[in-house]
Scaffold this motif. Sequence first.
Motif, mmCIF file in Angstrom:
data_model
loop_
_atom_site.group_PDB
_atom_site.id
_atom_site.type_symbol
_atom_site.label_atom_id
_atom_site.label_comp_id
_atom_site.label_asym_id
_atom_site.label_seq_id
_atom_site.Cartn_x
_atom_site.Cartn_y
_atom_site.Cartn_z
ATOM 1 N N LYS A 170 13.925 -4.744 -6.558
ATOM 2 C CA LYS A 170 14.725 -4.306 -7.705
ATOM 3 C C LYS A 170 15.211 -2.889 -7.451
ATOM 4 N N GLU A 171 16.354 -2.555 -7.999
ATOM 5 C CA GLU A 171 16.901 -1.209 -7.838
ATOM 6 C C GLU A 171 15.908 -0.152 -8.303
ATOM 7 N N SER A 172 15.119 -0.477 -9.314
ATOM 8 C CA SER A 172 14.133 0.486 -9.817
ATOM 9 C C SER A 172 13.037 0.779 -8.788
ATOM 10 N N ASP A 173 12.884 -0.090 -7.766
ATOM 11 C CA ASP A 173 11.887 0.135 -6.710
ATOM 12 C C ASP A 173 12.321 1.216 -5.722
ATOM 13 N N PHE A 174 13.611 1.481 -5.635
ATOM 14 C CA PHE A 174 14.137 2.328 -4.565
ATOM 15 C C PHE A 174 13.640 3.768 -4.604
ATOM 16 N N ASP A 175 13.256 4.268 -5.774
ATOM 17 C CA ASP A 175 12.818 5.659 -5.887
ATOM 18 C C ASP A 175 11.330 5.856 -5.640
ATOM 19 N N GLN A 176 10.578 4.779 -5.454
ATOM 20 C CA GLN A 176 9.141 4.956 -5.224
ATOM 21 C C GLN A 176 8.903 5.606 -3.863
ATOM 22 N N ILE A 177 7.897 6.476 -3.832
ATOM 23 C CA ILE A 177 7.551 7.209 -2.605
ATOM 24 C C ILE A 177 6.657 6.330 -1.731
ATOM 25 N N VAL A 178 7.006 6.281 -0.457
ATOM 26 C CA VAL A 178 6.205 5.575 0.542
ATOM 27 C C VAL A 178 5.947 6.518 1.710
ATOM 28 N N LYS A 190 0.826 -1.220 0.000
ATOM 29 C CA LYS A 190 0.000 0.000 0.000
ATOM 30 C C LYS A 190 0.858 1.266 0.000
ATOM 31 N N LYS A 191 2.181 1.086 0.048
ATOM 32 C CA LYS A 191 3.119 2.204 0.144
ATOM 33 C C LYS A 191 2.851 3.056 1.389
ATOM 34 N N GLU A 192 2.457 2.354 2.473
ATOM 35 C CA GLU A 192 2.202 2.992 3.767
ATOM 36 C C GLU A 192 2.881 2.149 4.840
ATOM 37 N N ILE A 193 4.034 2.607 5.295
ATOM 38 C CA ILE A 193 4.844 1.861 6.249
ATOM 39 C C ILE A 193 4.623 2.447 7.638
ATOM 40 N N ASN A 194 4.159 1.616 8.543
ATOM 41 C CA ASN A 194 3.894 2.051 9.905
ATOM 42 C C ASN A 194 4.908 1.391 10.830
ATOM 43 N N LEU A 195 5.853 2.176 11.327
ATOM 44 C CA LEU A 195 6.912 1.641 12.184
ATOM 45 C C LEU A 195 6.462 1.428 13.633
ATOM 46 N N ILE A 196 5.249 1.845 13.933
ATOM 47 C CA ILE A 196 4.708 1.656 15.282
ATOM 48 C C ILE A 196 4.150 0.242 15.432
ATOM 49 N N ASN A 197 3.579 -0.288 14.377
ATOM 50 C CA ASN A 197 2.885 -1.582 14.427
ATOM 51 C C ASN A 197 3.835 -2.751 14.224
ATOM 52 N N ARG A 198 4.795 -2.875 15.128
ATOM 53 C CA ARG A 198 5.749 -3.987 15.042
ATOM 54 C C ARG A 198 5.132 -5.241 15.641
ATOM 55 N N TYR A 204 8.968 9.267 2.241
ATOM 56 C CA TYR A 204 10.324 8.762 2.047
ATOM 57 C C TYR A 204 10.358 8.127 0.656
ATOM 58 N N THR A 205 11.551 7.805 0.214
ATOM 59 C CA THR A 205 11.650 6.834 -0.870
ATOM 60 C C THR A 205 11.844 5.472 -0.220
ATOM 61 N N LEU A 206 11.530 4.422 -0.943
ATOM 62 C CA LEU A 206 11.785 3.086 -0.412
ATOM 63 C C LEU A 206 13.273 2.928 -0.103
ATOM 64 N N GLY A 207 14.123 3.437 -0.979
ATOM 65 C CA GLY A 207 15.568 3.392 -0.722
ATOM 66 C C GLY A 207 15.927 4.104 0.564
ATOM 67 N N GLY A 208 15.291 5.237 0.825
ATOM 68 C CA GLY A 208 15.570 6.002 2.041
ATOM 69 C C GLY A 208 15.209 5.244 3.308
ATOM 70 N N ILE A 209 14.053 4.599 3.320
ATOM 71 C CA ILE A 209 13.658 3.861 4.524
ATOM 72 C C ILE A 209 14.503 2.602 4.686
ATOM 73 N N LEU A 210 14.941 2.003 3.578
ATOM 74 C CA LEU A 210 15.846 0.845 3.698
ATOM 75 C C LEU A 210 17.200 1.266 4.257
ATOM 76 N N ILE A 211 17.697 2.420 3.834
ATOM 77 C CA ILE A 211 18.958 2.938 4.387
ATOM 78 C C ILE A 211 18.798 3.193 5.886
ATOM 79 N N GLN A 212 17.673 3.776 6.271
ATOM 80 C CA GLN A 212 17.430 4.033 7.689
ATOM 81 C C GLN A 212 17.370 2.722 8.472
ATOM 82 N N ALA A 213 16.685 1.718 7.945
ATOM 83 C CA ALA A 213 16.589 0.431 8.634
ATOM 84 C C ALA A 213 17.959 -0.231 8.752
ATOM 85 N N HIS A 214 18.777 -0.091 7.724
ATOM 86 C CA HIS A 214 20.132 -0.649 7.741
ATOM 87 C C HIS A 214 20.980 0.040 8.825
ATOM 88 N N SER A 215 20.950 1.360 8.855
ATOM 89 C CA SER A 215 21.697 2.107 9.885
ATOM 90 C C SER A 215 21.185 1.764 11.276
#
Length: 164
Positions: free
Chosen positions: A92-100, A56-64, A115-126
């Motif tokens: 896919k790398e092409s997914d990283f620019d999609q807005i979520v 849904k391109k809606e990421i909720n970090l509260i609902n773990r 965020y972009t999907l790439g941005g939230i993945l970078i945050q999760a990695h850090s």
Amino acid sequence: MIKAIEKNLERGVQLLQSISDEDYRNTSIAPYYSSIGTHVRHILDVFDCIFEGLPKKEINLINRKRNNLAENFTKNGISYFNEITEKLILLKESDFDQIVKVTDDLGLGIITANYTLGGILIQAHSHAIHHFASVGYVISQLGIEFPDNDFGFNPTTPRTKTTN
């Protein structure tokens, strides 16, 4: 990006393959008294939130999910790592620019930001690296060997001496 995240998460698998369930859930180390399992579960819950919200391109970090089995048993922790890694490698790398839309509680209330999907993945990695640093403290206090010399170190962190 995926290879870097995958390599970092593999460090967690290596750690879990080398420790007992008792060490994994040990909460005796001050000052926070959190277990290795608590940190592992939390790291993976953040990634899980990303994948749960991606359709849904809606990421909720509260609902773990706060999976109790993954927090207390190494085999379940390893399974959780593998589940997340399998989902990562499907991106896919092409997914990283999609807005979520990312929703979280920063302490003064719930906010949602684009965020972009790439941005939230970078945050999760850090975020994972940060928690691996906390795990590093716990395992050093328990006398457990580090999976490798980079465990819990951000690649940009200057180092003046070796860690092991």
